[in-house]
Design a protein around this motif. Structure first.
Motif, mmCIF file in Angstrom:
data_model
loop_
_atom_site.group_PDB
_atom_site.id
_atom_site.type_symbol
_atom_site.label_atom_id
_atom_site.label_comp_id
_atom_site.label_asym_id
_atom_site.label_seq_id
_atom_site.Cartn_x
_atom_site.Cartn_y
_atom_site.Cartn_z
ATOM 1 N N ASN A 94 -3.660 0.921 5.454
ATOM 2 C CA ASN A 94 -2.614 1.763 5.811
ATOM 3 C C ASN A 94 -1.271 0.835 5.666
ATOM 4 N N ASN A 95 -1.450 -0.474 6.227
ATOM 5 C CA ASN A 95 -0.076 -1.428 6.171
ATOM 6 C C ASN A 95 0.076 -1.630 4.779
ATOM 7 N N ALA A 96 -0.900 -1.835 3.761
ATOM 8 C CA ALA A 96 -0.633 -2.090 2.482
ATOM 9 C C ALA A 96 -0.175 -0.936 1.509
ATOM 10 N N TRP A 99 2.401 -1.024 -1.965
ATOM 11 C CA TRP A 99 1.738 -0.568 -2.971
ATOM 12 C C TRP A 99 2.494 0.648 -3.737
ATOM 13 N N LEU A 100 2.631 1.736 -2.973
ATOM 14 C CA LEU A 100 3.196 3.058 -3.345
ATOM 15 C C LEU A 100 4.699 2.507 -4.100
#
Length: 41
Positions: free
Chosen positions: A5-7, A11-12
C-alpha cells in the motif's frame, strides 16, 4: 500488505506522469487529462 500500500502512491504517480504509453503516442496518461481543477489556462 502495508508495504504494498505504501509503494502504490509512488508507482501510480510514475505510471500516470512519467511512463510513456504507446497507445497515446509515447506520452504519459496525464497529458490526456482535461478536467483537473485549477489547471485550465
Amino acid at each position: 500488505t502495508q508495504q504494498r500500500n505504501n509503494a502504490l502512491t509512488g508507482w501510480l504517480h510514475f505510471y500516470n506522469h512519467h511512463r510513456a504509453h504507446s497507445a497515446i503516442g509515447g506520452k504519459p496518461p496525464v497529458t490526456r487529462l482535461t478536467n483537473v481543477p485549477r489547471h485550465h489556462s
